[in-house]
Design an enzyme around this catalytic site. Sequence first.
Site, PDB file in Angstrom:
ATOM      1  CB  SER A 259      -0.884   0.019   1.253  1.00 23.61           C
ATOM      2  OG  SER A 259      -0.104   0.269   2.412  1.00 23.61           O
ATOM      3  CG  ASP A 260       1.235   5.923  -1.269  1.00 27.14           C
ATOM      4  OD1 ASP A 260       2.213   6.045  -0.498  1.00 27.14           O
ATOM      5  OD2 ASP A 260       1.003   6.712  -2.192  1.00 27.14           O
ATOM      6  CD1 TRP A 261       4.926   5.129   4.949  1.00 27.65           C
ATOM      7  CD2 TRP A 261       4.680   3.926   3.094  1.00 27.65           C
ATOM      8  NE1 TRP A 261       5.982   4.246   4.877  1.00 27.65           N
ATOM      9  CE2 TRP A 261       5.854   3.486   3.753  1.00 27.65           C
ATOM     10  CE3 TRP A 261       4.310   3.288   1.918  1.00 27.65           C
ATOM     11  CZ2 TRP A 261       6.663   2.469   3.263  1.00 27.65           C
ATOM     12  CZ3 TRP A 261       5.114   2.274   1.422  1.00 27.65           C
ATOM     13  CH2 TRP A 261       6.279   1.871   2.083  1.00 27.65           C
ATOM     14  CG  HIS A 262      -0.835   5.907   7.346  1.00 27.40           C
ATOM     15  ND1 HIS A 262      -1.133   5.020   8.356  1.00 27.40           N
ATOM     16  CD2 HIS A 262       0.293   6.557   7.739  1.00 27.40           C
ATOM     17  CE1 HIS A 262      -0.240   5.137   9.329  1.00 27.40           C
ATOM     18  NE2 HIS A 262       0.641   6.055   8.971  1.00 27.40           N
ATOM     19  N   GLY A 263      -2.473   4.199   3.018  1.00 23.39           N
ATOM     20  CA  GLY A 263      -3.421   4.244   1.908  1.00 23.39           C
ATOM     21  C   GLY A 263      -4.568   3.259   2.041  1.00 23.39           C
TER      22      GLY A 263
END
Length: 788
Positions: A259-263
């Site tokens: 995932s993108d960070w906290h996505g």
Amino acid sequence: MTWNISDKELGALLDQMTLEEKTTLVTGHGLWRTSANYRLNIPEILMTDGTYGVRYSIEQIDGPQDSDSQLASFLSVVNADLSRGVEGAFGSTRPATCFPNGSSFACSWDVGLAHELGEALADECQAFGVNILLGPGINIRRTPLAGRSYEYYSEDPILSGEIAAAVINGMQKNGVGASLKHFACNNSEVQRTTMSSVVEERALREIYLAGFERAIRKSNPWTVMSSYNRLNDVQAAENRWLLTDVLREEWGYDGVVVSDWHGIKDRAASMNAGNDLDMPESAARRQELLEAVKDGRVSAKALDRSCLRILKLIRTARNGLRTNITADFRKHHALSQRMAVESIVLLRNQAGLLPLDGTKLQRIAVVGAAAREPVIQGSGCATTRPTEVDIPLDEIRRLAPGATVTFNVVSDFAPDSAGEQAALTNIDAADVALFFGNTEVGYDGEGSDRTDLNLHDGQDELIDRLSRRNGRFAVILATPDAVAMPWVNQTAAVLAMFFGGQGAGRAVAEVLFGVHNPCGKLTVTFPVKLEDTPGFLTYPGENNRHIYSEGIHVGYRSYDKRKLAPQFPFGFGLSYTTFDYSNIEIDLHSIDEADTFTVSFDVTNTGKRAGKEIAQIYSRPHNPRLIRPLRELKGFVKFELQPGETKRVEVTIEARDLRYYDCDHRRWLLDAGKLTIEVAASSRDIRLERTIDVEAPALPSSILTVESQPATVLEQEFARKRFGAFLKEQLDLDDEETVKLLEYCGGSFLGIYNTVAWVAGDKISKDAMAAFLDSLNREMGRAIGKAA
């Protein structure tokens, strides 16, 4: 250091893991690591940001790894104010080479150079102990306003995919993994975690996914990163169609999706969709996943599958480690300079103002703070603390040692200010004036799109004003993407550097003074004004939905289709020499979907300087079955020629790249008939062409139903013959009567069943007509399958 373990042993490890250990494995540790398992001796791996440099934050990577500290540190990055400087934005960041940003170095069109970049990034990662670098980013530059345009390569997927594959191969062949991002349609920073990119499937596949597919097919990145945005109203990190149906099942990708960070917003949904690794660490999301597996909302099989992918990634990354590596930063700075030289685009050069002769100039007026404090990169998670920075003003003075070089900033020219007259005197007295322009520093980056296409701080007005006082006026631009140039016809020369990295200062000076011949070409279209951009009417979206109204007509495809003159077209770039093209040949006169063919032609340097040319190959369909762009890029090559030299150039094209996607047939198809292959110096400068035949099934424009207009059934000879035979048999007609009935049907606006029923009554039932059309569709589908 390494982790030599077989597939069988990995499976045994997985069998020994508890449910809690499995959910921990698929969740990051801190901001930048995977979770180690000390009970089972499973090591961790380290990743960090950088699409054009290695951003190693000492606090974030080497500091406390508790969740509160990590979240605060992460938010300081994404909300950073670049005007405070890199140290202010990121704390203690290790110096690393800041190479030209994506929008810059893609203008080199140089796949070999992209591979060198990957090798250099791998060396610096190895020196820092980093296993995976989070890049490259290849989202399509759909709008020049997009905040992360500076990281991305092009408005064209073939160019983006080729460059990305080269960077990835350069990295991974040297033991460092890539993370191809952001998958998919991260084309704007406006409400970037809630906005839905609403894109029709054909445009998705032909434009926005095609570059990813190409890069994956040619380089197999260790990881693919899902994007923040929603795609067609489903969060990208939770989109099963995207991450499983397309990425896994159609493309055959079996690496890790991170995932993108906290996505990730719903961890259970993301796991079911195929998003393996949740980054960064989130105790809350880990607990959500644990509970979802316990109550059956996520299957144990899905969790095990992701765990095994991550274990294989850890093995690959740990075995790629190279000990005792020391990054050669001086060598990499020289590479950064060379990349910048290859990427600078000469957009205008009236009356041969450039190159400058440093031995003959007596007075040079340099204007713009960017000449002394160069704008070398965008702002955001990719921002790199450079090891050193070349200063354009210093380099200009080095190359013109006998000249008086004056320097002024924009504010010196403020009307009625104390320094205005002295500054104007410098312009009036100069043999040449060099204006270094830029967009707003700190606003060109992650988290916010630009609001207009203007230069910053009144620079557009000042360029117009000063260029009217001195006709020998050159503008050098440091921008993330295209800008408007209301002053362009008033200036003698324009160079585009984009964000050229730490070596751009020397590079641009040496291009200005002819040490190097400019050889970059644009990878996006420059509009005359913002209103000309293809998606203008629906940008940036509303009610959390951004409709991609231009469909497949992105970038140059739209300008061509609308017959709209851009300021500068896709693929455009001038040189200090000239090139002639001749003698085109194609080794196949007829192709089908399985073919690969070679386009060859001669290019001659007809000028007096050595130079590099970028030849581009476009395809132009004659009678497309569905709506198609006028032309599309299908290949390119860069090469160097000495004065008077002629070179035979070859470009290989795969017929699969000439296809379009049909959403009704749910297939990639080739159009039967004629296709012209064009050899060009830009998308608006076609030099040679040759027409070839395409052997493919000739299909109606859509799937046939009882409501299809008769013209749809009759437009292809294959379907026409089958339909005529059906009518003849069902209505007991002779040949002449059949021909007349077909002619009658061809002029009807009603559906095919109602048209026939009007003259034949109930002699043919609707069910019989539907069955015939279904069989005809199947027969044509089989023909497509055989062709494929």
